[in-house]
Design a protein around this motif. Structure first.
Motif, PDB file in Angstrom:
ATOM      1  N   ALA A  56       0.795  -1.254  -0.069  1.00 46.78           N
ATOM      2  CA  ALA A  56       0.021   0.083  -0.178  1.00 46.78           C
ATOM      3  C   ALA A  56       0.911   1.217   0.039  1.00 46.78           C
ATOM      4  CB  ALA A  56      -0.929  -0.083   1.337  1.00 46.78           C
ATOM      5  N   THR A  57       1.754   1.246   0.858  1.00 46.06           N
ATOM      6  CA  THR A  57       2.723   2.479   0.755  1.00 46.06           C
ATOM      7  C   THR A  57       3.629   2.505  -0.381  1.00 46.06           C
ATOM      8  OG1 THR A  57       4.289   0.844   2.038  1.00 46.06           O
ATOM      9  CG2 THR A  57       2.843   2.363   3.613  1.00 46.06           C
ATOM     10  N   SER A  58       3.961   1.533  -0.778  1.00 44.14           N
ATOM     11  CA  SER A  58       4.661   1.515  -2.329  1.00 44.14           C
ATOM     12  C   SER A  58       3.912   2.164  -3.277  1.00 44.14           C
ATOM     13  CB  SER A  58       5.364   0.188  -2.664  1.00 44.14           C
ATOM     14  OG  SER A  58       6.142  -0.392  -1.741  1.00 44.14           O
ATOM     15  N   LEU A  59       2.632   1.832  -3.292  1.00 40.82           N
ATOM     16  CA  LEU A  59       1.765   1.904  -4.440  1.00 40.82           C
ATOM     17  C   LEU A  59       1.357   3.652  -4.213  1.00 40.82           C
ATOM     18  CD1 LEU A  59      -0.271   1.509  -6.699  1.00 40.82           C
ATOM     19  CD2 LEU A  59      -1.956   0.856  -5.100  1.00 40.82           C
ATOM     20  N   GLY A  60       1.283   3.932  -3.116  1.00 46.74           N
ATOM     21  CA  GLY A  60       1.191   5.426  -2.753  1.00 46.74           C
ATOM     22  C   GLY A  60       2.173   6.335  -3.205  1.00 46.74           C
ATOM     23  N   SER A  61       3.296   5.708  -2.607  1.00 53.29           N
ATOM     24  CA  SER A  61       4.479   6.735  -3.100  1.00 53.29           C
ATOM     25  C   SER A  61       4.750   6.704  -4.847  1.00 53.29           C
ATOM     26  CB  SER A  61       5.805   6.038  -2.655  1.00 53.29           C
ATOM     27  OG  SER A  61       5.805   5.975  -1.191  1.00 53.29           O
ATOM     28  N   VAL A  62       4.316   5.626  -5.459  1.00 60.87           N
ATOM     29  CA  VAL A  62       4.444   5.477  -6.792  1.00 60.87           C
ATOM     30  C   VAL A  62       3.382   6.631  -7.476  1.00 60.87           C
ATOM     31  CG1 VAL A  62       4.361   4.312  -9.086  1.00 60.87           C
ATOM     32  CG2 VAL A  62       5.593   3.397  -7.116  1.00 60.87           C
ATOM     33  N   ILE A  63       2.438   6.497  -6.980  1.00 55.62           N
ATOM     34  CA  ILE A  63       1.216   7.426  -7.474  1.00 55.62           C
ATOM     35  C   ILE A  63       1.698   8.947  -7.140  1.00 55.62           C
ATOM     36  CG2 ILE A  63      -1.072   8.297  -6.950  1.00 55.62           C
ATOM     37  CD1 ILE A  63      -1.977   5.451  -6.407  1.00 55.62           C
ATOM     38  N   GLY A  64       2.297   9.054  -6.000  1.00 56.58           N
ATOM     39  CA  GLY A  64       2.944  10.237  -5.852  1.00 56.58           C
ATOM     40  C   GLY A  64       3.965  11.052  -6.664  1.00 56.58           C
ATOM     41  N   ALA A  65       4.720  10.070  -7.089  1.00 57.92           N
ATOM     42  CA  ALA A  65       5.720  10.315  -7.984  1.00 57.92           C
ATOM     43  C   ALA A  65       5.365  10.522  -9.408  1.00 57.92           C
ATOM     44  CB  ALA A  65       6.818   9.003  -7.840  1.00 57.92           C
ATOM     45  N   ILE A  66       4.079   9.719  -9.921  1.00 56.62           N
ATOM     46  CA  ILE A  66       3.646  10.151 -11.078  1.00 56.62           C
ATOM     47  C   ILE A  66       2.935  11.636 -11.319  1.00 56.62           C
ATOM     48  CG2 ILE A  66       1.532   9.392 -12.499  1.00 56.62           C
ATOM     49  CD1 ILE A  66       2.229   6.518 -11.750  1.00 56.62           C
ATOM     50  N   GLY A  67       2.498  11.779  -9.995  1.00 58.84           N
ATOM     51  CA  GLY A  67       1.864  13.248  -9.761  1.00 58.84           C
ATOM     52  C   GLY A  67       2.842  14.251 -10.081  1.00 58.84           C
ATOM     53  N   TRP A  68       4.160  13.970  -9.494  1.00 56.57           N
ATOM     54  CA  TRP A  68       5.387  15.218  -9.970  1.00 56.57           C
ATOM     55  C   TRP A  68       5.471  15.030 -11.280  1.00 56.57           C
ATOM     56  CZ3 TRP A  68       6.205  19.145  -7.155  1.00 56.57           C
ATOM     57  CH2 TRP A  68       5.933  19.165  -5.753  1.00 56.57           C
ATOM     58  N   TYR A  69       5.810  13.865 -11.668  1.00 51.96           N
ATOM     59  CA  TYR A  69       5.997  13.679 -13.103  1.00 51.96           C
ATOM     60  C   TYR A  69       4.893  14.535 -13.988  1.00 51.96           C
ATOM     61  CZ  TYR A  69       6.980  11.282 -17.489  1.00 51.96           C
ATOM     62  OH  TYR A  69       7.221  10.937 -18.872  1.00 51.96           O
ATOM     63  N   ARG A  70       3.727  14.308 -13.898  1.00 52.03           N
ATOM     64  CA  ARG A  70       2.836  14.892 -14.650  1.00 52.03           C
ATOM     65  C   ARG A  70       2.828  16.336 -14.517  1.00 52.03           C
ATOM     66  NH1 ARG A  70       0.525  12.362 -18.700  1.00 52.03           N
ATOM     67  NH2 ARG A  70      -1.170  13.804 -18.750  1.00 52.03           N
ATOM     68  N   ILE A  71       3.085  16.919 -13.315  1.00 47.70           N
ATOM     69  CA  ILE A  71       3.143  18.470 -13.049  1.00 47.70           C
ATOM     70  C   ILE A  71       4.333  18.904 -14.090  1.00 47.70           C
ATOM     71  CG2 ILE A  71       3.842  20.037 -11.347  1.00 47.70           C
ATOM     72  CD1 ILE A  71       2.243  18.379  -9.248  1.00 47.70           C
ATOM     73  N   ALA A 139       9.112   3.128 -18.274  1.00 46.63           N
ATOM     74  CA  ALA A 139      10.462   2.825 -17.573  1.00 46.63           C
ATOM     75  C   ALA A 139      10.523   3.842 -16.193  1.00 46.63           C
ATOM     76  CB  ALA A 139      11.598   3.108 -18.735  1.00 46.63           C
ATOM     77  N   PHE A 140       9.893   4.948 -16.332  1.00 40.80           N
ATOM     78  CA  PHE A 140       9.971   5.808 -15.130  1.00 40.80           C
ATOM     79  C   PHE A 140       9.221   5.249 -14.009  1.00 40.80           C
ATOM     80  CE2 PHE A 140       8.033   8.803 -12.395  1.00 40.80           C
ATOM     81  CZ  PHE A 140       8.971   9.472 -11.824  1.00 40.80           C
ATOM     82  N   VAL A 141       8.167   4.623 -14.379  1.00 42.94           N
ATOM     83  CA  VAL A 141       7.114   4.205 -13.238  1.00 42.94           C
ATOM     84  C   VAL A 141       7.897   2.730 -12.699  1.00 42.94           C
ATOM     85  CG1 VAL A 141       5.106   3.001 -13.015  1.00 42.94           C
ATOM     86  CG2 VAL A 141       5.100   5.189 -14.237  1.00 42.94           C
ATOM     87  N   ALA A 142       8.443   1.863 -13.638  1.00 42.82           N
ATOM     88  CA  ALA A 142       8.813   0.774 -13.257  1.00 42.82           C
ATOM     89  C   ALA A 142      10.208   0.894 -12.338  1.00 42.82           C
ATOM     90  CB  ALA A 142       9.211  -0.220 -14.439  1.00 42.82           C
ATOM     91  N   ALA A 143      11.072   1.972 -12.552  1.00 44.78           N
ATOM     92  CA  ALA A 143      12.117   2.101 -11.885  1.00 44.78           C
ATOM     93  C   ALA A 143      11.854   2.604 -10.453  1.00 44.78           C
ATOM     94  CB  ALA A 143      13.021   3.278 -12.541  1.00 44.78           C
ATOM     95  N   ALA A 144      10.688   3.655 -10.633  1.00 44.34           N
ATOM     96  CA  ALA A 144      10.289   4.368  -9.297  1.00 44.34           C
ATOM     97  C   ALA A 144       9.640   3.447  -8.360  1.00 44.34           C
ATOM     98  CB  ALA A 144       9.222   5.396  -9.581  1.00 44.34           C
ATOM     99  N   ALA A 145       8.946   2.393  -9.151  1.00 40.44           N
ATOM    100  CA  ALA A 145       8.182   1.229  -8.127  1.00 40.44           C
ATOM    101  C   ALA A 145       9.538   0.422  -7.537  1.00 40.44           C
ATOM    102  CB  ALA A 145       7.452   0.417  -8.923  1.00 40.44           C
ATOM    103  N   ILE A 146      10.173  -0.195  -8.125  1.00 41.75           N
ATOM    104  CA  ILE A 146      11.390  -0.868  -7.454  1.00 41.75           C
ATOM    105  C   ILE A 146      12.089  -0.092  -6.643  1.00 41.75           C
ATOM    106  CG2 ILE A 146      13.540  -2.120  -8.030  1.00 41.75           C
ATOM    107  CD1 ILE A 146      12.373  -2.400 -10.833  1.00 41.75           C
ATOM    108  N   GLY A 147      12.664   1.145  -6.858  1.00 44.34           N
ATOM    109  CA  GLY A 147      13.310   1.779  -5.924  1.00 44.34           C
ATOM    110  C   GLY A 147      12.347   2.171  -4.548  1.00 44.34           C
ATOM    111  N   THR A 148      11.094   2.288  -4.708  1.00 43.43           N
ATOM    112  CA  THR A 148      10.384   2.722  -3.360  1.00 43.43           C
ATOM    113  C   THR A 148      10.213   1.507  -2.790  1.00 43.43           C
ATOM    114  OG1 THR A 148       8.773   4.068  -4.873  1.00 43.43           O
ATOM    115  CG2 THR A 148       7.665   3.204  -2.928  1.00 43.43           C
ATOM    116  N   VAL A 149      10.157   0.345  -3.020  1.00 44.81           N
ATOM    117  CA  VAL A 149      10.029  -1.012  -2.397  1.00 44.81           C
ATOM    118  C   VAL A 149      11.170  -1.289  -1.687  1.00 44.81           C
ATOM    119  CG1 VAL A 149       9.866  -3.551  -2.229  1.00 44.81           C
ATOM    120  CG2 VAL A 149       8.366  -2.069  -3.846  1.00 44.81           C
TER     121      VAL A 149
END
Length: 219
Positions: A56-71, A139-149
């Motif tokens: 749950a925390t990893s998914l939330g962190s990735v969603i947050g990273a995607i938010g910054w990416y979109r901004i 590739a960004f989402v995949a790398a962010a997910a691995i690093g977050t975990v």
């Protein structure tokens, strides 16, 4: 607001609240993420919930990273730099740090994103220049997910293990974070030295000298 009270409030909504807390941490860095994760780990009742909380925390962190990416992608380079210059100091994002994060992407995009998710402060804002530079989203989402975990799991697990021990989770979390950063720095330095050692024999190798052509060849 007391971090423990904030965690308690979000925890009242179950795993959804935990995920939302991880998203909020990406945008409102009121306290270090290792503190949040350690305190959250102290509230986990059993191993099953530990695994679900990590997800749950990893998914939330990735969603947050995607938010910054979109901004970053929506605003573009000039507007983002203007906002960072004007307001970045209020959220611990100095202009010099933003430029360093942008310059880091001159290397391997995947590994920069992955490693960046395991560095304090950097893990929050690295997605912003990634969006500005329009890096490949998958590739960004995949790398962010691995690093977050890699970042979330040790602190949540350690917090879970320290339940009722009486030890200070914040102090222990600080030293664990320092150890992770030191290990990463050692690995990066080792890889650089390895590449130099491989490249140096090639550069030092003398160029082959063409053999003289026998005079008979011109006869």
């Amino acid at each position: 607001m007391d971090p423990s009270h904030t965690i308690t409030l979000f925890m009242s909504f179950g795993l959804l609240g935990v995920g939302c807390l991880a998203v909020a941490e990406k945008f409102i860095p009121l306290f270090p993420s290792y503190v949040l994760l350690m305190l959250l780990g102290l509230t986990i009742p059993d191993g099953t919930m530990l695994a679900m909380t990590i997800m749950a925390t990893s998914l939330g962190s990735v969603i947050g990273a995607i938010g910054w990416y979109r901004i970053g992608r929506a605003l573009g380079s000039q507007r983002v730099e203007g906002l960072v210059t004007r307001y970045g100091k209020y959220v611990f994002l100095r202009t010099s740090l933003y430029h360093q994060l942008t310059d880091a992407y001159r290397g391997n995009h995947f590994w920069v994103t992955l490693i960046g998710q395991t560095l304090p402060v950097v893990r929050i804002y690295l997605a912003l220049p990634a969006g500005v530079l329009r890096l490949e989203p998958r590739a960004f989402v995949a790398a962010a997910a691995i690093g977050t975990v890699i970042w979330n799991m040790p602190f949540l697990t350690l917090g879970y293990a320290l339940r009722g021990s009486g030890h200070d989770p914040v102090g222990i979390g600080f030293w664990v974070a320092a150890a992770l950063i030191a290990i990463e720095a050692a690995i990066i330095l080792g890889l650089r030295l390895y590449k130099r050692l491989i490249a140096s024999p090639r550069s030092a190798r003398p160029h082959a000298v063409a053999a003289p052509v026998p005079a008979e060849e011109f006869a």
